[in-house]
Design an enzyme around this catalytic site. Structure first.
Site, PDB file in Angstrom:
ATOM      1  N   PRO A  78       0.800  -1.231   0.000  1.00 46.52           N
ATOM      2  CA  PRO A  78       0.000   0.000   0.000  1.00 46.52           C
ATOM      3  C   PRO A  78       0.827   1.273   0.000  1.00 46.52           C
ATOM      4  O   PRO A  78       1.863   1.357   0.659  1.00 46.52           O
ATOM      5  CB  PRO A  78      -0.828  -0.110   1.287  1.00 46.52           C
ATOM      6  CG  PRO A  78      -0.139  -1.138   2.118  1.00 46.52           C
ATOM      7  CD  PRO A  78       0.526  -2.077   1.165  1.00 46.52           C
ATOM      8  N   ASN A  79       0.327   2.229  -0.756  1.00 48.42           N
ATOM      9  CA  ASN A  79       0.872   3.594  -0.859  1.00 48.42           C
ATOM     10  C   ASN A  79       2.147   3.692  -1.685  1.00 48.42           C
ATOM     11  O   ASN A  79       2.633   4.789  -1.936  1.00 48.42           O
ATOM     12  CB  ASN A  79       1.097   4.209   0.539  1.00 48.42           C
ATOM     13  CG  ASN A  79      -0.195   4.293   1.327  1.00 48.42           C
ATOM     14  OD1 ASN A  79      -1.161   4.881   0.853  1.00 48.42           O
ATOM     15  ND2 ASN A  79      -0.244   3.695   2.498  1.00 48.42           N
TER      16      ASN A  79
ATOM     17  N   ARG B 128       5.166  11.015  -2.244  1.00 47.99           N
ATOM     18  CA  ARG B 128       4.942  10.747  -0.820  1.00 47.99           C
ATOM     19  C   ARG B 128       6.257  10.862  -0.058  1.00 47.99           C
ATOM     20  O   ARG B 128       7.187  10.102  -0.293  1.00 47.99           O
ATOM     21  CB  ARG B 128       4.382   9.330  -0.683  1.00 47.99           C
ATOM     22  CG  ARG B 128       4.264   8.804   0.724  1.00 47.99           C
ATOM     23  CD  ARG B 128       4.018   7.296   0.684  1.00 47.99           C
ATOM     24  NE  ARG B 128       3.894   6.731   1.996  1.00 47.99           N
ATOM     25  CZ  ARG B 128       4.198   5.466   2.289  1.00 47.99           C
ATOM     26  NH1 ARG B 128       4.625   4.646   1.350  1.00 47.99           N
ATOM     27  NH2 ARG B 128       4.044   5.016   3.509  1.00 47.99           N
TER      28      ARG B 128
ATOM     29  N   TYR C 189      11.355   8.549   1.275  1.00 50.21           N
ATOM     30  CA  TYR C 189      11.257   7.488   0.267  1.00 50.21           C
ATOM     31  C   TYR C 189      11.922   7.832  -1.063  1.00 50.21           C
ATOM     32  O   TYR C 189      11.957   7.001  -1.968  1.00 50.21           O
ATOM     33  CB  TYR C 189       9.781   7.138   0.039  1.00 50.21           C
ATOM     34  CG  TYR C 189       9.120   6.578   1.280  1.00 50.21           C
ATOM     35  CD1 TYR C 189       9.592   5.401   1.873  1.00 50.21           C
ATOM     36  CD2 TYR C 189       8.036   7.215   1.877  1.00 50.21           C
ATOM     37  CE1 TYR C 189       9.004   4.887   3.019  1.00 50.21           C
ATOM     38  CE2 TYR C 189       7.432   6.717   3.023  1.00 50.21           C
ATOM     39  CZ  TYR C 189       7.920   5.546   3.583  1.00 50.21           C
ATOM     40  OH  TYR C 189       7.337   5.032   4.718  1.00 50.21           O
TER      41      TYR C 189
ATOM     42  N   ASN D 283       8.132  -5.630  -1.299  1.00 51.48           N
ATOM     43  CA  ASN D 283       8.076  -4.528  -0.335  1.00 51.48           C
ATOM     44  C   ASN D 283       6.620  -4.459   0.124  1.00 51.48           C
ATOM     45  O   ASN D 283       5.785  -3.853  -0.549  1.00 51.48           O
ATOM     46  CB  ASN D 283       8.502  -3.204  -0.966  1.00 51.48           C
ATOM     47  CG  ASN D 283       8.480  -2.071   0.052  1.00 51.48           C
ATOM     48  OD1 ASN D 283       7.964  -2.225   1.163  1.00 51.48           O
ATOM     49  ND2 ASN D 283       9.034  -0.933  -0.323  1.00 51.48           N
TER      50      ASN D 283
ATOM     51  N   ALA E  78       3.327  -1.056   4.709  1.00 51.39           N
ATOM     52  CA  ALA E  78       2.813  -1.133   6.087  1.00 51.39           C
ATOM     53  C   ALA E  78       2.403  -2.554   6.484  1.00 51.39           C
ATOM     54  O   ALA E  78       2.468  -2.909   7.670  1.00 51.39           O
ATOM     55  CB  ALA E  78       1.636  -0.174   6.254  1.00 51.39           C
TER      56      ALA E  78
ATOM     57  N   HIS F  52       4.440  -4.940   8.877  1.00 55.32           N
ATOM     58  CA  HIS F  52       4.498  -4.861  10.334  1.00 55.32           C
ATOM     59  C   HIS F  52       3.357  -5.575  11.045  1.00 55.32           C
ATOM     60  O   HIS F  52       3.365  -5.659  12.273  1.00 55.32           O
ATOM     61  CB  HIS F  52       4.550  -3.383  10.746  1.00 55.32           C
ATOM     62  CG  HIS F  52       5.551  -2.595   9.949  1.00 55.32           C
ATOM     63  ND1 HIS F  52       6.889  -2.920   9.927  1.00 55.32           N
ATOM     64  CD2 HIS F  52       5.415  -1.529   9.095  1.00 55.32           C
ATOM     65  CE1 HIS F  52       7.530  -2.072   9.118  1.00 55.32           C
ATOM     66  NE2 HIS F  52       6.661  -1.230   8.600  1.00 55.32           N
TER      67      HIS F  52
ATOM     68  N   GLU G 124      13.019  -9.404   0.888  1.00 57.62           N
ATOM     69  CA  GLU G 124      12.198  -8.308   1.435  1.00 57.62           C
ATOM     70  C   GLU G 124      12.955  -6.997   1.234  1.00 57.62           C
ATOM     71  O   GLU G 124      14.136  -6.895   1.574  1.00 57.62           O
ATOM     72  CB  GLU G 124      11.973  -8.570   2.931  1.00 57.62           C
ATOM     73  CG  GLU G 124      11.235  -7.465   3.663  1.00 57.62           C
ATOM     74  CD  GLU G 124      11.123  -7.753   5.166  1.00 57.62           C
ATOM     75  OE1 GLU G 124      11.514  -8.870   5.606  1.00 57.62           O
ATOM     76  OE2 GLU G 124      10.678  -6.859   5.903  1.00 57.62           O
TER      77      GLU G 124
ATOM     78  N   HIS H  12      12.859  -2.682   1.662  1.00 54.94           N
ATOM     79  CA  HIS H  12      12.290  -1.418   2.131  1.00 54.94           C
ATOM     80  C   HIS H  12      13.168  -0.282   1.634  1.00 54.94           C
ATOM     81  O   HIS H  12      14.401  -0.363   1.754  1.00 54.94           O
ATOM     82  CB  HIS H  12      12.212  -1.376   3.659  1.00 54.94           C
ATOM     83  CG  HIS H  12      11.366  -2.475   4.209  1.00 54.94           C
ATOM     84  ND1 HIS H  12       9.997  -2.443   4.150  1.00 54.94           N
ATOM     85  CD2 HIS H  12      11.699  -3.663   4.762  1.00 54.94           C
ATOM     86  CE1 HIS H  12       9.514  -3.567   4.664  1.00 54.94           C
ATOM     87  NE2 HIS H  12      10.524  -4.324   5.041  1.00 54.94           N
TER      88      HIS H  12
ATOM     89  N   SER I   8      13.298   2.739   2.915  1.00 58.68           N
ATOM     90  CA  SER I   8      13.863   3.405   4.085  1.00 58.68           C
ATOM     91  C   SER I   8      14.471   2.376   5.033  1.00 58.68           C
ATOM     92  O   SER I   8      14.149   1.183   4.968  1.00 58.68           O
ATOM     93  CB  SER I   8      12.762   4.190   4.811  1.00 58.68           C
ATOM     94  OG  SER I   8      11.779   3.298   5.317  1.00 58.68           O
TER      95      SER I   8
ATOM     96  N   ARG J 283      13.553   4.148  12.312  1.00 57.17           N
ATOM     97  CA  ARG J 283      12.302   4.903  12.335  1.00 57.17           C
ATOM     98  C   ARG J 283      11.455   4.510  13.569  1.00 57.17           C
ATOM     99  O   ARG J 283      11.984   4.004  14.542  1.00 57.17           O
ATOM    100  CB  ARG J 283      11.564   4.673  11.008  1.00 57.17           C
ATOM    101  CG  ARG J 283      12.408   5.148   9.811  1.00 57.17           C
ATOM    102  CD  ARG J 283      11.671   4.999   8.505  1.00 57.17           C
ATOM    103  NE  ARG J 283      10.452   5.792   8.474  1.00 57.17           N
ATOM    104  CZ  ARG J 283       9.463   5.610   7.589  1.00 57.17           C
ATOM    105  NH1 ARG J 283       9.567   4.654   6.677  1.00 57.17           N
ATOM    106  NH2 ARG J 283       8.403   6.376   7.626  1.00 57.17           N
TER     107      ARG J 283
ATOM    108  N   ARG K 171       7.764   0.118  13.260  1.00 57.49           N
ATOM    109  CA  ARG K 171       8.336  -0.365  11.994  1.00 57.49           C
ATOM    110  C   ARG K 171       9.488  -1.345  12.228  1.00 57.49           C
ATOM    111  O   ARG K 171      10.070  -1.867  11.276  1.00 57.49           O
ATOM    112  CB  ARG K 171       8.834   0.805  11.150  1.00 57.49           C
ATOM    113  CG  ARG K 171       7.744   1.757  10.712  1.00 57.49           C
ATOM    114  CD  ARG K 171       8.270   2.816   9.762  1.00 57.49           C
ATOM    115  NE  ARG K 171       7.429   3.994   9.784  1.00 57.49           N
ATOM    116  CZ  ARG K 171       6.307   4.151   9.068  1.00 57.49           C
ATOM    117  NH1 ARG K 171       5.923   3.186   8.253  1.00 57.49           N
ATOM    118  NH2 ARG K 171       5.583   5.237   9.156  1.00 57.49           N
TER     119      ARG K 171
END
Ligand code: DQA
Length: 149
Positions: free
Chosen positions: A14-15, A22, A27, A78, A81, A84, A102, A104, A106, A111, A115
């Site tokens: 998502p996103n 964003r 990112y 990836n 959210a 998590h 996997e 990410h 960031s 963070r 996360r």
């Protein structure tokens, strides 16, 4: 170049469709379309095709992982959210029995505390975090080195 090999599935949660606009300070400014192009070029150079998808919906991602289970050679994911808290994605990856990387953008460990937990890492052979968009290319390079066939 197309091959008779099964494709590498590159899945995005998502996103991530908003990459580039964003929170670019977190990112980066690279869009998901840019990432897809770079990943396809990397994979093609090694003779592999890519199935590239993004969804904002957990069930759609589970469907894609199940598709990869029978149609794919490996999964780069990836989960955003969902990383998590998604036991469904964890279980789908477990059932897929494929190499999993996997990714990410960031460094999630630098963070917020929420996360720092990843349900996906339990099923991942390799975890890449904090390399930005290049992390996807790193994932493909790893697979090119390790995939058989
Ligand atoms: C992310 C990190 C996640 O915590 C976040 O929810 C995302 C993106 C990353 O690529 O850095 O959406 O997976």
């Amino acid at each position: 170049m197309t091959t008779t090999r099964r494709p590498i599935y590159v899945l995005n949660g998502p996103n991530l469709n908003l990459l580039g606009v964003r929170r670019p300070e977190v990112y980066g400014t690279t869009t998901l379309a840019d990432i897809e192009e770079a990943v396809r070029a990397r994979a093609a150079a090694g003779g592999w095709d890519v199935e590239f998808h993004q969804s904002n919906h957990e069930g759609v991602l589970v469907d894609r992982i199940q598709e990869a289970r029978t149609e794919g050679a490996a999964i780069v994911i990836n989960p955003a959210a969902f990383t998590h808290y998604s036991i469904a994605i964890h279980d789908a990856l477990e059932a897929a029995e494929l190499p999993v990387v996997e990714v990410h953008l960031s460094n999630v460990h630098r963070r917020e505390a929420f996360r720092h937990t990843s349900y996906v890492s339990l099923q991942a052979d390799v975890v890449i975090a904090g390399a930005g968009a290049f992390g996807y290319e790193m994932a493909v390079v790893h697979l090119l080195r390790t995939l058989k066939g």
